[in-house]
Structures are given as structure tokens and as C-alpha cells.
Design a protein around this motif. Structure first.
Motif, short mmCIF file in Angstrom:
data_model
loop_
_atom_site.label_atom_id
_atom_site.label_comp_id
_atom_site.label_asym_id
_atom_site.label_seq_id
_atom_site.Cartn_x
_atom_site.Cartn_y
_atom_site.Cartn_z
N PHE A 1 1.56 6.96 6.03
CA PHE A 1 2.98 6.80 6.01
C PHE A 1 3.26 5.59 6.78
O PHE A 1 4.27 4.58 6.58
CB PHE A 1 3.69 8.13 6.71
N ILE A 2 2.49 5.58 7.87
CA ILE A 2 3.10 4.27 8.92
C ILE A 2 2.68 2.94 8.07
O ILE A 2 3.67 1.86 8.21
CB ILE A 2 2.27 4.23 10.22
N ILE A 3 1.57 2.70 7.61
CA ILE A 3 1.21 1.62 6.62
C ILE A 3 2.46 1.07 5.59
O ILE A 3 2.85 0.24 5.39
CB ILE A 3 -0.24 1.75 5.94
N THR A 4 2.89 2.60 4.76
CA THR A 4 3.93 2.26 3.81
C THR A 4 5.30 1.73 4.38
O THR A 4 5.68 1.04 3.61
CB THR A 4 4.06 3.88 3.06
N VAL A 5 5.46 2.25 5.55
CA VAL A 5 6.79 2.18 6.23
C VAL A 5 6.74 0.64 6.48
O VAL A 5 7.53 -0.11 6.19
CB VAL A 5 6.99 2.92 7.49
N PHE A 6 5.50 0.17 6.99
CA PHE A 6 5.33 -1.28 7.57
C PHE A 6 5.50 -2.20 6.31
O PHE A 6 5.91 -3.20 6.32
CB PHE A 6 4.03 -1.35 8.25
N LEU A 7 4.69 -1.92 5.26
CA LEU A 7 4.62 -2.71 4.19
C LEU A 7 6.11 -2.88 3.25
O LEU A 7 6.43 -3.87 3.04
CB LEU A 7 3.53 -2.37 3.03
#
Length: 75
Positions: free
Chosen positions: A3-9
Motif C-alpha cells: 500500500f505504501i509503495i502504491t501511494v508513493f507511486l
């Protein structure tokens, strides 16, 4: 974590951009495999004696009726 990676991207790219990046990456990998296989076929056709030597070397490690496994890499 995902989820953190998705939000970052998503803070840098919109969904359409991410879909295109994924498609481009997949296409590039597919193209690399295609070109490698084409060269392999060309070289086998052009140098059958080398292909025969390679076949003999493979046969010395793996029997014709045996499945290749990752564990055979060390051999």
C-alpha cells in the motif's frame, strides 16, 4: 508495505501512466526473449556442428527423458 509503495507511486504517476509503464516493461522483456530466441535459431542453423557439440554436452548432464531442475545448475 504494498500500500505504501502504491501511494508513493500514485503521488508521481496517475493510473494510466502506471499501466503504460507496466505494459512497456512487459513488452521490452518479451522483445528481448524473442530476439534471443531468433538469434539462437539462426546460429544453430548456421553452425550445426556447434549445436551438435552443445547437445552432446547437455546430454552428458541430463538424460533425454529427464526433466531439468535448478539443482542441476551446479553440475
Amino acid at each position: 508495505k504494498c500500500f505504501i509503495i502504491t501511494v508513493f507511486l500514485m503521488s508521481f504517476f496517475n493510473e494510466s501512466d502506471l499501466r503504460q509503464i507496466i505494459a512497456d516493461t512487459f513488452d521490452a522483456g518479451s522483445d528481448t526473449i524473442k530476439i534471443t530466441l531468433m538469434w539462437t535459431c539462426l546460429l544453430i542453423a548456421k553452425f550445426p556442428e556447434k549445436a551438435s557439440l552443445a547437445r552432446k554436452e547437455i546430454d552428458s548432464v541430463v538424460a533425454r527423458d529427464q526433466m531439468v531442475t535448478h539443482g542441476m545448475k551446479a553440475e
